[in-house]
Design a protein around this motif. Structure first.
Motif, PDB file in Angstrom:
ATOM      1  N   ASP B 270       0.831  -1.200   0.000  1.00 16.23           N
ATOM      2  CA  ASP B 270       0.000   0.000   0.000  1.00 16.23           C
ATOM      3  C   ASP B 270       0.867   1.252   0.000  1.00 16.23           C
ATOM      4  OD1 ASP B 270      -2.596  -1.142   0.078  1.00 16.23           O
ATOM      5  OD2 ASP B 270      -2.228  -1.720   2.165  1.00 16.23           O
ATOM      6  N   LYS B 271       0.426   2.246  -0.736  1.00 11.87           N
ATOM      7  CA  LYS B 271       1.073   3.551  -0.679  1.00 11.87           C
ATOM      8  C   LYS B 271       0.268   4.418   0.283  1.00 11.87           C
ATOM      9  CE  LYS B 271       2.964   3.317  -5.317  1.00 11.87           C
ATOM     10  NZ  LYS B 271       2.872   3.816  -6.692  1.00 11.87           N
ATOM     11  N   ILE B 272       0.976   5.138   1.099  1.00 15.00           N
ATOM     12  CA  ILE B 272       0.304   5.830   2.208  1.00 15.00           C
ATOM     13  C   ILE B 272      -0.531   7.032   1.761  1.00 15.00           C
ATOM     14  CG2 ILE B 272       2.350   7.239   2.698  1.00 15.00           C
ATOM     15  CD1 ILE B 272       1.517   7.028   5.704  1.00 15.00           C
ATOM     16  N   THR B 273      -1.699   7.137   2.382  1.00 13.17           N
ATOM     17  CA  THR B 273      -2.499   8.363   2.295  1.00 13.17           C
ATOM     18  C   THR B 273      -2.640   8.911   3.716  1.00 13.17           C
ATOM     19  OG1 THR B 273      -3.686   7.665   0.330  1.00 13.17           O
ATOM     20  CG2 THR B 273      -4.768   9.314   1.702  1.00 13.17           C
ATOM     21  N   TYR B 274      -2.340  10.189   3.859  1.00 11.31           N
ATOM     22  CA  TYR B 274      -2.264  10.801   5.193  1.00 11.31           C
ATOM     23  C   TYR B 274      -2.966  12.156   5.132  1.00 11.31           C
ATOM     24  CZ  TYR B 274       0.056  11.944   9.649  1.00 11.31           C
ATOM     25  OH  TYR B 274       0.331  12.237  10.956  1.00 11.31           O
ATOM     26  N   GLU B 331      -5.252  11.613  10.098  1.00  7.60           N
ATOM     27  CA  GLU B 331      -5.691  10.276   9.703  1.00  7.60           C
ATOM     28  C   GLU B 331      -4.630   9.631   8.819  1.00  7.60           C
ATOM     29  OE1 GLU B 331      -9.321   9.945   7.453  1.00  7.60           O
ATOM     30  OE2 GLU B 331      -9.317   7.752   7.598  1.00  7.60           O
ATOM     31  N   PHE B 332      -4.132   8.526   9.266  1.00  9.16           N
ATOM     32  CA  PHE B 332      -3.246   7.659   8.486  1.00  9.16           C
ATOM     33  C   PHE B 332      -4.222   6.622   7.916  1.00  9.16           C
ATOM     34  CE2 PHE B 332       0.209   4.175   9.513  1.00  9.16           C
ATOM     35  CZ  PHE B 332       0.205   3.770   8.187  1.00  9.16           C
ATOM     36  N   CYS B 333      -4.524   6.753   6.626  1.00  5.90           N
ATOM     37  CA  CYS B 333      -5.662   6.019   6.042  1.00  5.90           C
ATOM     38  C   CYS B 333      -5.381   4.527   5.860  1.00  5.90           C
ATOM     39  CB  CYS B 333      -6.037   6.626   4.695  1.00  5.90           C
ATOM     40  SG  CYS B 333      -6.499   8.363   4.833  1.00  5.90           S
ATOM     41  N   GLY B 334      -6.441   3.771   5.789  1.00  4.23           N
ATOM     42  CA  GLY B 334      -6.336   2.330   5.595  1.00  4.23           C
ATOM     43  C   GLY B 334      -5.908   1.978   4.175  1.00  4.23           C
ATOM     44  N   GLY B 335      -5.544   0.716   3.985  1.00  6.16           N
ATOM     45  CA  GLY B 335      -5.061   0.271   2.681  1.00  6.16           C
ATOM     46  C   GLY B 335      -6.088  -0.534   1.909  1.00  6.16           C
ATOM     47  N   LYS B 336      -5.609  -1.338   0.973  1.00  4.70           N
ATOM     48  CA  LYS B 336      -6.503  -2.052   0.047  1.00  4.70           C
ATOM     49  C   LYS B 336      -7.151  -3.281   0.675  1.00  4.70           C
ATOM     50  CE  LYS B 336      -3.265  -2.632  -3.167  1.00  4.70           C
ATOM     51  NZ  LYS B 336      -2.122  -1.757  -2.943  1.00  4.70           N
ATOM     52  N   TYR B 337      -6.433  -3.907   1.610  1.00  2.00           N
ATOM     53  CA  TYR B 337      -6.890  -5.212   2.104  1.00  2.00           C
ATOM     54  C   TYR B 337      -7.439  -5.130   3.530  1.00  2.00           C
ATOM     55  CZ  TYR B 337      -4.038  -6.614  -1.858  1.00  2.00           C
ATOM     56  OH  TYR B 337      -3.508  -6.725  -3.112  1.00  2.00           O
ATOM     57  N   THR B 338      -8.410  -5.994   3.777  1.00  2.00           N
ATOM     58  CA  THR B 338      -8.954  -6.047   5.133  1.00  2.00           C
ATOM     59  C   THR B 338      -7.952  -6.765   6.044  1.00  2.00           C
ATOM     60  OG1 THR B 338      -9.991  -8.180   4.767  1.00  2.00           O
ATOM     61  CG2 THR B 338     -11.320  -6.221   4.246  1.00  2.00           C
ATOM     62  N   GLU B 339      -8.169  -6.615   7.334  1.00  2.00           N
ATOM     63  CA  GLU B 339      -7.316  -7.309   8.306  1.00  2.00           C
ATOM     64  C   GLU B 339      -7.339  -8.817   8.037  1.00  2.00           C
ATOM     65  OE1 GLU B 339      -8.738  -7.078  12.296  1.00  2.00           O
ATOM     66  OE2 GLU B 339      -6.854  -7.743  13.169  1.00  2.00           O
ATOM     67  N   ALA B 340      -8.533  -9.343   7.748  1.00  2.00           N
ATOM     68  CA  ALA B 340      -8.660 -10.783   7.497  1.00  2.00           C
ATOM     69  C   ALA B 340      -7.841 -11.189   6.277  1.00  2.00           C
ATOM     70  CB  ALA B 340     -10.132 -11.134   7.303  1.00  2.00           C
ATOM     71  N   MET B 413      -5.873   5.698  12.504  1.00  2.00           N
ATOM     72  CA  MET B 413      -4.796   4.932  11.849  1.00  2.00           C
ATOM     73  C   MET B 413      -5.305   3.527  11.503  1.00  2.00           C
ATOM     74  SD  MET B 413      -2.573   4.420  15.308  1.00  2.00           S
ATOM     75  CE  MET B 413      -3.052   6.049  15.892  1.00  2.00           C
ATOM     76  N   PRO B 414      -4.608   2.845  10.598  1.00  3.45           N
ATOM     77  CA  PRO B 414      -5.034   1.473  10.288  1.00  3.45           C
ATOM     78  C   PRO B 414      -4.999   0.605  11.544  1.00  3.45           C
ATOM     79  CG  PRO B 414      -3.417   2.238   8.692  1.00  3.45           C
ATOM     80  CD  PRO B 414      -3.448   3.256   9.790  1.00  3.45           C
ATOM     81  N   LYS B 415      -5.862  -0.385  11.555  1.00  6.60           N
ATOM     82  CA  LYS B 415      -5.915  -1.271  12.711  1.00  6.60           C
ATOM     83  C   LYS B 415      -4.608  -2.055  12.844  1.00  6.60           C
ATOM     84  CE  LYS B 415      -8.926  -4.656  14.863  1.00  6.60           C
ATOM     85  NZ  LYS B 415      -9.862  -5.743  14.572  1.00  6.60           N
ATOM     86  N   CYS B 416      -4.026  -2.392  11.700  1.00  2.28           N
ATOM     87  CA  CYS B 416      -2.739  -3.089  11.736  1.00  2.28           C
ATOM     88  C   CYS B 416      -1.957  -2.844  10.453  1.00  2.28           C
ATOM     89  CB  CYS B 416      -2.929  -4.589  11.983  1.00  2.28           C
ATOM     90  SG  CYS B 416      -3.813  -5.448  10.683  1.00  2.28           S
ATOM     91  N   VAL B 417      -0.669  -3.129  10.536  1.00  2.00           N
ATOM     92  CA  VAL B 417       0.235  -2.972   9.394  1.00  2.00           C
ATOM     93  C   VAL B 417       0.961  -4.292   9.200  1.00  2.00           C
ATOM     94  CG1 VAL B 417       2.398  -1.889   8.666  1.00  2.00           C
ATOM     95  CG2 VAL B 417       0.585  -0.480   9.631  1.00  2.00           C
ATOM     96  N   LEU B 418       1.037  -4.748   7.956  1.00  2.00           N
ATOM     97  CA  LEU B 418       1.810  -5.958   7.648  1.00  2.00           C
ATOM     98  C   LEU B 418       3.114  -5.532   6.994  1.00  2.00           C
ATOM     99  CD1 LEU B 418       2.205  -9.058   7.059  1.00  2.00           C
ATOM    100  CD2 LEU B 418       0.939  -8.682   4.944  1.00  2.00           C
TER     101      LEU B 418
END
Lengths: 472, 428
Positions: B270-274, B331-340, B413-418
Motif C-alpha cells: 500500500d502507498k500511504i495516504t495521510y 488520519e493515516f488512512c487504511g489500505g486495500k486489504y482487510t485485516e482478514a 490509523m489502520p488497525k494493523c500494518v503488515l
C-alpha cells in the motif's frame, strides 16, 4: 558559588504555615512541599536557535493530608483567600465521593512528623545569576558552525545546554527543611544525510554544576561528528546471543532499566516487581555490585531531601551478586514496614510522588578494559544509549543502543552494526557478567519515566561490563 | 497577574512579535491498588507562557530571534516586566534567518463542562472496579486523571484563540496468573468520552492478552510476515509524514517536492495516504491551531504516497515559501486489504511490545516482543520474547495497511500494518 534559595518560597512560607496550621485542625497529619525549579535552556544550530525556560521548571505547592488511614493531595500554584477552606472542601468532596460509592480505602499508617529546622544549600562553580546569555548563544552557535564545517554531509549540529536551580521546602506541623542545589547538562546532536540516508548521534555532559558546563561541550565536537559519520555504511546485526562489552553509558542504561526500575518498592506494594521475592538471593554474578542514592555520588539527582521530606540516602541494591535492598518512597516504606530511602520524587508539584531512581550505577570492579577486549573471541562493544524500557514484573529488558563495534580474536575489526536492540531476562544478563572494569562513568543527561509518564531527572552509569546478551 | 497585564507589558516591550498562552488546568485524580483507593488528588494551576520575537538588522540582512519564558500567576507586575525584558534581550542575541507570523486567526472552541469532574471520575472508576475477572485474573491497579484545560492564546498579529481540552487519562495494570507465575499487562489510554461498556471491553482485551501471554511459547518464529497492531501502527504513519515536514526539508533530511512520491522505488504494497483535519469530533485536544497560531485545516498531505501538502511549523514553511499545516488531528488512512485478508498467509502479529519505536529520521524500528500471535497456516500460538527490528526504507516495498482503521483520541490509523522481511531475534 552558592545556589540562591528561592525568594518565591521565602515570601510564601508564612502563608503556607497558616494553611498547615488550619488544616491540622481537621486532619491527623499535614505536610506541604513548596518547590521552585528555575532553569534556562539554550540551544543553537544551523536551522534554529532558542532560549527558553527549563521544561520541567515551575513553582508551586502540594499539600498532603492524612485522615482515617488515607492520604489526599492538593496541588496549586497560587495562594488564594481562604485557601485552607478551599483545600479542605476539595478533600471532603473526594472523601464523600469515595464514601458514597463504597470505594474501599487502602489503609496506610501515618508518616512520622519531624520537628525542628534544617537547611542545606549547595554550591556550583557558577550559579544561574552569572549566566551571560549573549555569550552562551554565541558560543554554542560557533561550536555548531565548527561542527557543520567538518563534513559536507552534516545537515545539522545542535549544541544545547540547560542550567537548573532547585529550591524546595518541606513543611510539617512542627518542622521545616529547606534546600537549594543546582545541576546542569549539555548535549551535542549531529545529524547527517548521505545519498538520502539519515544518521544521527549525540553525546552529553552533566553534573551538579552550573554555567561552567558550557566549557565541557566544545571538547565533544569531533567525537560526535566522527561517531555520526561512521554510522554510514553500517550493517544490521545478525540476531543472536553474543559476548558483549558495554560502554559505561550502556552499562548505565542496563542498571536503570534492568534493575533500577525493578527495585522501586512502590512496585513491591502493588506486587508488580519480581525483585520482591528475591531479596537475599543471588540474582547477578558475584562480581556485580549496584547502588542508588541521592546521598551517594554527587550527580544530577543528588539532594538533601526528596519530594516527601525524606532525607536522601545511599542504598546498596546488589552486593556481590545478591539482591540486598530496594529503594522506596515514604508511603511504600510505611506499607512494607521498611525504612524509606529518600526516593520519593515528583515530576513537579502538580504530580503525585512515586518511588523513583536517583543516581543509579554499577560499582567498579578489578578488570582492565584492555584485558576485557582481549578476552572476546567474537562479539561486540555496545555504545550509545538511546532508550530503554523496564519490565519489573517479568524481568524483561529492552535497551536501544546506537552501535555495536565488532570484536574478533580480541581486536576491533572496524566493522560496526547499527542500531542494536538488546533484550533478555535480567538475571540471565546479570549472571553472565564475567568482567568489570576499574573505573565508573556516570551520565545525567536523560530523564526517566514511570510507565509512559512522570518524567524526572536521574543519572546512570558504571564501568565497562563483559556479559552475554541477546542482540537484534 | 492576568493576561491583560501581560499583554500591556508586551505591547510596550522591545519585541517585534509575541505569543502569550494563558493555561488554566484543573485535574481530579484517583489512584487505586487492588480495588482500594490509594490516594485522591486535586490539581489547580494557572500559568502564562510567553514567547517573544526580536528582529535585528545587520547591513541589509534581517534576522529574527525568539525566546520564551513562563510567568507565574503569582508574579508581580515588576517581576513579569523583568521576565519579559530579559526574554526580549535573550531573543535579540539570536540571529536566525528572518521569518514572519501566521495570518490572524480568531477562534473559540470551548467544550461544555469542567464542573463534572466527580461524575467523570466515578464513571471511569466504577467501570474499572466492576470489570468481571475470571478466577485467575485481576485488576492490579489503576490511575485515573480527569483533566480540563482551558487555553487562551493571543498573538501580536491579532490572533485570539480560546479552546478547552477535556480529557480522561487512564493507566491500568492487569494480572493473570497460575500457581507458577503471574503475567502483567500494561494499558494506557486517553479519551474524552467512553461508555462503561467500551471501557470494560478495552480491559477485557487486556485480560485476554494476559491469559495468552501466560500460555505463550518462547518466540522462535521464522516468518516473513510481521503484523504490528494497536497504537504502534502510528509510528509508520509518522515516518512518512516526516518526509513532508518543512523543517526536515529545510534541514536537508528529506527532499520531497509537492507532487513527488515519498517512495524511492516501485512499491508492491500500500502507498500511504495521510490527512490532517481542522478537528475531530470528540477529540481531547481541541486546539484549532499550533503553538504559533498556524490554523489546522482539512487537507490531504500524502495521497497514495504522493506529497500534496506539507506539514510542520510556519517558520520553516516561510523559509521555503511553502504553505504547511499542523498535525493536531490526523488520519493515516487504511489500505486495500482487510485485516482478514492480511492474515491469510502465515504471520506473526505483535500486539504487545516493551516499547515499540519507529525513528522517523532514520527509519529504524524495533521493539522487544511481550506478546505476539503466530499463525502457521493452521493454528494460532501466542509467543513472547525476543525482538522485532528493521529499516523502513529497505522494507517499505511490501508494507500493507489494513482497510479497517481505529481512532486513538486525536489520531486515526489502520488497525494493523503488515511488514515483510523484518528481522526477528529469537529466544534461545
Amino acid at each position: 558559588m552558592k545556589v540562591d534559595y528561592s525568594k518565591f518560597l521565602s515570601d510564601n512560607e508564612a502563608e503556607i504555615r497558616k494553611i498547615v496550621d488550619e488544616l491540622s485542625k481537621s486532619f491527623e497529619h499535614v505536610t506541604v512541599l513548596g518547590k521552585d525549579v528555575r532553569g534556562k535552556s539554550i540551544s543553537a544550530g544551523r536551522t534554529a536557535s532558542a532560549v527558553s525556560d527549563y521544561f520541567l521548571g515551575g513553582k508551586g505547592f502540594v499539600v498532603r493530608a492524612y485522615k482515617d488511614g488515607g492520604y489526599v493531595e492538593y496541588s496549586f500554584n497560587q495562594i488564594e483567600d481562604n485557601m485552607a477552606t478551599t483545600i479542605k472542601d476539595a478533600f471532603n468532596s473526594l472523601k464523600t465521593l469515595c464514601k458514597d460509592n463504597d470505594y474501599e480505602q487502602y489503609v496506610t499508617t501515618c508518616a512520622e512528623d519531624f520537628e525542628g529546622e534544617e537547611e542545606c544549600f549547595k554550591e556550583v562553580g557558577r550559579n544561574l545569576s552569572t549566566l551571560d546569555l549573549k555569550e552562551c548563544v554565541e558560543t554554542l552557535k560557533s561550536y555548531s558552525d565548527e561542527a557543520l564545517a567538518m563534513d559536507e554531509h552534516i545537515i545539522e549540529a545542535r549544541f544545547s545546554t540547560t542550567i537548573v536551580e532547585v529550591s524546595a521546602f518541606f513543611m510539617s506541623e512542627k518542622g521545616i527543611m529547606r534546600q537549594a542545589y543546582g545541576f546542569s547538562e549539555g548535549s551535542v546532536a549531529v545529524m547527517a544525510n548521505k545519498d538520502g540516508e539519515n544518521k544521527m548521534d549525540h553525546y552529553g555532559v552533566s553534573g551538579l554544576k552550573g554555567v561552567e558546563i558550557l566549557d565541557e561541550l566544545h571538547a565533544l565536537t569531533k567525537t560526535v561528528v566522527d561517531s555520526t559519520l561512521e554510522l554510514f555504511g553500517t550493517e544490521r546485526i545478525e540476531p543472536g546471543v553474543y559476548d558483549v562489552i558495554t560502554r559505561p553509558d550502556v552499562t548505565g542504561l542496563i542498571a536503570h532499566e534492568a534493575f533500577g526500575h525493578g527495585v522501586e518498592m512502590d512496585m513491591f506494594v502493588k506486587n508488580r516487581a519480581l525483585a520482591k521475592d528475591y531479596i537475599g538471593k543471588q540474582i547477578a554474578s558475584p562480581i556485580v555490585n549496584m547502588r542508588d542514592g541521592a546521598a551517594g555520588i554527587d550527580h544530577v539527582s543528588s539532594y538533601f531531601f526528596d519530594d516527601e521530606g525524606t532525607k536522601g540516602t545511599d542504598t546498596q541494591i546488589i552486593k556481590d551478586g545478591i539482591l540486598v535492598a530496594g529503594i522506596s518512597d515514604l508511603t511504600s516504606a510505611n506499607r512494607l514496614g521498611t525504612v524509606p530511602t529518600g526516593n520519593g520524587k515528583r515530576e513537579s508539584t502538580e504530580r503525585k510522588a512515586y518511588t523513583r531512581m536517583t543516581n543509579t550505577y554499577f560499582c567498579a570492579g578489578n578488570d582492565k578494559y584492555e584485558d576485557m577486549v582481549k578476552s572476546i573471541e567474537y562479539g561486540f562493544q555496545l555504545e550509545g544509549m538511546q532508550s530503554g524500557m523496564e519490565d519489573p514484573k517479568h524481568w524483561g529488558i529492552q535497551c536501544m543502543v546506537t552501535k555495536g563495534r565488532e570484536i574478533k580474536d580480541g581486536k576491533f575489526t572496524g566493522r560496526i552494526v547499527s542500531p542494536v536492540i538488546l533484550t533478555g531476562y535480567v538475571p540471565d544478563l546479570l549472571k553472565s557478567i564475567s568482567m568489570v572494569s576499574e573505573e565508573i562513568e556516570v551520565d545525567g543527561n536523560g530523564y526517566c519515566g514511570k510507565g509512559h509518564k512522570e518524567w524526572v531527572k536521574t543519572s546512570n552509569g558504571g564501568p565497562y561490563l563483559k556479559a552475554k546478551a541477546r542482540l537484534g | 497577574m492576568n493576561l491583560q497585564q501581560i499583554l500591556d507589558i508586551l505591547n510596550t516591550a522591545n519585541c517585534s512579535d509575541y505569543i502569550v498562552n494563558e493555561t488554566n488546568a484543573y485535574n481530579t485524580e484517583m489512584f487505586v491498588i487492588d480495588s482500594k483507593v490509594d490516594m485522591t488528588r486535586v490539581k489547580t494551576n494557572t500559568s502564562y507562557s510567553v514567547t517573544v520575537f526580536v528582529d535585528t538588522i545587520n547591513g541589509e540582512t534581517k534576522f529574527r530571534g525568539s525566546a520564551s519564558t513562563i510567568i507565574a500567576v503569582t508574579a508581580s507586575i515588576e517581576e513579569a516586566k523583568k521576565a519579559i525584558d530579559d526574554c526580549c534581550l535573550a531573543a535579540s542575541y539570536i540571529k536566525d534567518r528572518y521569518y514572519g507570523m501566521p495570518e490572524k486567526l480568531m477562534s473559540v472552541n470551548m467544550a461544555e463542562g469542567g464542573d463534572d469532574h466527580e461524575a467523570r471520575l466515578k464513571q471511569v472508576a466504577d467501570a474499572l472496579l466492576n470489570v468481571k475477572c475470571k478466577e485467575n485474573e485481576k485488576i492490579n491497579s489503576f490511575e485515573v486523571f480527569v483533566k480540563d484545560t482551558e487555553i487562551h492564546m493571543v498573538t501580536s498579529s491579532g490572533s485570539d484563540v480560546r479552546y478547552h481540552n477535556k480529557e480522561n487519562q487512564i493507566e491500568v495494570i492487569v494480572n493473570v496468573g497460575n500457581e507458577e507465575h503471574e503475567i502483567e499487562i500494561y494499558y494506557d489510554d486517553t479519551f474524552t468520552l467512553k461508555s462503561t461498556e467500551e471501557l470494560t471491553k478495552d480491559i477485557e482485551v487486556q485480560l485476554q492478552r494476559g491469559q495468552d501471554r501466560m500460555n505463550a511459547k518462547p518466540n522462535n518464529v521464522v516468518c516473513d510476515n510481521i503484523i504490528i497492531s494497536d497504537k504502534n501502527v502510528d509510528g509508520f504513519g509518522n515516518y512518512y509524514a516526516f518526509k513532508t515536514n518543512v523543517q526536515a526539508l529545510y534541514m536537508g533530511a528529506v527532499a520531497t517536492k509537492i507532487g513527488d512520491s515519498v517512495y524511492r522505488e516501485e512499491v508492491l504494497g500500500d502507498k500511504i495516504t495521510y490527512k490532517t483535519y481542522r478537528n475531530l469530533d470528540g477529540a481531547g485536544n481541541n486546539a484549532p491551531c499550533d503553538g504559533v497560531g498556524l490554523a489546522s485545516k482539512d487537507a490531504v498531505i500524502l495521497e497514495d504516497g504522493v506529497c500534496r501538502n506539507y506539514i510542520g511549523s510556519y517558520r520553516f514553511g516561510y523559509y521555503l515559501n511553502q504553505a504547511c499545516l499542523p498535525t493536531i488531528h490526523t488520519e493515516f488512512c487504511g489500505g486495500k486489504y482487510t485485516e482478514a485478508e492480511l492474515k491469510k498467509e502465515p504471520y506473526l502479529e505483535c500486539v504487545e511490545f516493551s516499547d515499540f519505536q519507529v525513528d522517523s529520521f532514520t527509519g529504524n524500528f524495533a521493539g522487544e516482543l511481550r506478546l505476539g500471535y503466530y499463525f502457521d497456516g493452521e493454528t494460532i500460538t501466542p509467543v513472547s520474547g525476543g525482538s522485532i527490528s528493521g529499516q523502513l526504507s529497505k522494507l517499505e516495498k511490501e508494507l500493507y495497511f489494513s482497510k479497517e482503521t481505529v481512532r486513538y483520541n486525536n489520531h486515526v490509523m489502520p488497525k494493523c500494518v503488515l511488514i515483510k522481511h523484518a528481522s526477528i531475534a529469537h529466544v534461545e
